[in-house]
Design an enzyme around this catalytic site. Structure first.
Site, PDB file in Angstrom:
ATOM      1  N   GLU A   1      17.151  54.325-130.950  1.00 18.41           N
ATOM      2  CA  GLU A   1      16.576  53.487-129.903  1.00 18.41           C
ATOM      3  C   GLU A   1      15.537  54.225-129.046  1.00 18.41           C
ATOM      4  O   GLU A   1      15.190  53.773-127.962  1.00 18.41           O
ATOM      5  CB  GLU A   1      17.689  52.944-128.995  1.00 18.41           C
ATOM      6  CG  GLU A   1      18.803  52.226-129.710  1.00 18.41           C
ATOM      7  CD  GLU A   1      18.402  50.881-130.302  1.00 18.41           C
ATOM      8  OE1 GLU A   1      17.199  50.650-130.512  1.00 18.41           O
ATOM      9  OE2 GLU A   1      19.292  50.062-130.555  1.00 18.41           O
TER      10      GLU A   1
ATOM     11  N   HIS B   1      21.394  52.690-121.991  1.00 20.82           N
ATOM     12  CA  HIS B   1      21.510  51.457-122.792  1.00 20.82           C
ATOM     13  C   HIS B   1      22.951  51.356-123.294  1.00 20.82           C
ATOM     14  O   HIS B   1      23.466  52.281-123.912  1.00 20.82           O
ATOM     15  CB  HIS B   1      20.540  51.502-123.970  1.00 20.82           C
ATOM     16  CG  HIS B   1      20.784  50.447-125.008  1.00 20.82           C
ATOM     17  ND1 HIS B   1      21.067  49.136-124.695  1.00 20.82           N
ATOM     18  CD2 HIS B   1      20.782  50.508-126.373  1.00 20.82           C
ATOM     19  CE1 HIS B   1      21.235  48.442-125.809  1.00 20.82           C
ATOM     20  NE2 HIS B   1      21.082  49.251-126.839  1.00 20.82           N
TER      21      HIS B   1
ATOM     22  N   HIS C   1      26.285  48.448-124.726  1.00 20.95           N
ATOM     23  CA  HIS C   1      26.622  47.161-125.333  1.00 20.95           C
ATOM     24  C   HIS C   1      27.795  46.552-124.551  1.00 20.95           C
ATOM     25  O   HIS C   1      28.684  45.941-125.120  1.00 20.95           O
ATOM     26  CB  HIS C   1      27.015  47.340-126.800  1.00 20.95           C
ATOM     27  CG  HIS C   1      25.947  47.939-127.645  1.00 20.95           C
ATOM     28  ND1 HIS C   1      26.177  48.328-128.953  1.00 20.95           N
ATOM     29  CD2 HIS C   1      24.646  48.227-127.400  1.00 20.95           C
ATOM     30  CE1 HIS C   1      25.062  48.832-129.471  1.00 20.95           C
ATOM     31  NE2 HIS C   1      24.124  48.788-128.543  1.00 20.95           N
TER      32      HIS C   1
ATOM     33  N   TYR D   1      24.387  43.380-103.896  1.00 18.55           N
ATOM     34  CA  TYR D   1      24.290  44.674-104.561  1.00 18.55           C
ATOM     35  C   TYR D   1      23.519  44.611-105.872  1.00 18.55           C
ATOM     36  O   TYR D   1      22.791  45.543-106.226  1.00 18.55           O
ATOM     37  CB  TYR D   1      25.697  45.250-104.755  1.00 18.55           C
ATOM     38  CG  TYR D   1      26.404  45.365-103.430  1.00 18.55           C
ATOM     39  CD1 TYR D   1      26.059  46.368-102.537  1.00 18.55           C
ATOM     40  CD2 TYR D   1      27.352  44.422-103.045  1.00 18.55           C
ATOM     41  CE1 TYR D   1      26.664  46.442-101.290  1.00 18.55           C
ATOM     42  CE2 TYR D   1      27.960  44.486-101.803  1.00 18.55           C
ATOM     43  CZ  TYR D   1      27.608  45.503-100.929  1.00 18.55           C
ATOM     44  OH  TYR D   1      28.189  45.566 -99.692  1.00 18.55           O
TER      45      TYR D   1
ATOM     46  N   HIS E   1      22.794  41.723-127.655  1.00 19.22           N
ATOM     47  CA  HIS E   1      22.769  43.169-127.896  1.00 19.22           C
ATOM     48  C   HIS E   1      23.309  43.955-126.704  1.00 19.22           C
ATOM     49  O   HIS E   1      24.344  44.607-126.819  1.00 19.22           O
ATOM     50  CB  HIS E   1      21.331  43.590-128.234  1.00 19.22           C
ATOM     51  CG  HIS E   1      21.179  45.004-128.657  1.00 19.22           C
ATOM     52  ND1 HIS E   1      20.112  45.442-129.418  1.00 19.22           N
ATOM     53  CD2 HIS E   1      21.934  46.105-128.432  1.00 19.22           C
ATOM     54  CE1 HIS E   1      20.229  46.740-129.645  1.00 19.22           C
ATOM     55  NE2 HIS E   1      21.320  47.169-129.052  1.00 19.22           N
TER      56      HIS E   1
END
Length: 215
Positions: free
Chosen positions: A75, A94, A96, A121, A161
């Site tokens: 990625e 990143h 999932h 927040y 994703h």
């Protein structure tokens, strides 16, 4: 301890913290961190965030060449797109994470701002979170989609994703990611209950007080 050694240790510490609390699982997710010389540290491909070895963290040149460590995550284009379009980015996370992914599957969410404004927040730490289309994992087109935002978003959700968050440093990126997942969970819990979101005036107060980019 050198900058690179300290940064590698920090990546492992933060990654294990997220893994231990169920924010990531198996060998999913990846982290990158930009060093002062412009090079990047990136979690290796196929690695579990709960069992990272500092020496195996990939060290990449500014041109993306592997300088040391294991082969980096596939990625990389997704990460570099944030560094290239948001000059204050010091780290990218990143995941999932379950609730964030679940939010992308709903048919009636606003792609311009996926997270409902339930608490101050999420606004303070994330600004507006853009939904991007589905891409096959590792597709460089994910990076192009982020570049297409021209630096206007620090956080996005990839459909089906998972979330991607950029921060000024690794701690900021991790905390913002945690806020994204918590807000997504809250949104799913409150769905269909008639829960009261913040009003436009209340949102404006938060944006003004904390100098949030809300465009």
């Amino acid at each position: 301890m050198s900058e690179i050694a300290s940064a590698r240790e920090q990546i492992c510490l933060m990654a294990k913290s997220m893994f231990d609390r169920g924010l990531t699982h198996g060998s999913t997710g990846n982290i990158s961190l930009r060093l002062s010389d412009g090079t990047l540290l990136v979690t290796p491909t196929g690695s579990s965030m709960g069992f990272l070895n500092p020496a195996q963290i990939s060290h990449l040149s500014e041109k993306g060449e592997l300088l040391s460590g294991d082969k980096p995550t596939k990625e990389i284009p997704l990460h570099t797109a944030f560094y290239e379009t948001r000059s204050n980015t010091g780290a990218v996370v990143h995941l999932h994470s379950c609730h964030s992914v679940a939010l992308t599957l709903l048919p009636d969410i606003d792609p311009e701002n996926v997270l409902p404004t339930l608490t101050p927040y999420g606004i303070m730490q994330l600004g507006k979170v853009r939904l991007l289309p589905f891409f096959v994992p590792g597709d460089p087109a994910m990076g192009e989609a982020v570049r297409g935002l021209a630096g206007k978003r620090s956080a996005v959700l990839l459909a089906n994703h998972g979330p991607v968050v950029a921060g000024k440093d690794l701690e900021a990126a991790v905390y913002a990611m945690e806020e994204l997942e918590a807000t997504a969970r809250l949104a799913l819990l409150m769905r269909g209950t008639g829960a009261i979101s913040l009003t436009p005036d209340q949102i404006g107060q938060v944006v003004e007080r904390f100098d949030v980019d809300w465009n």
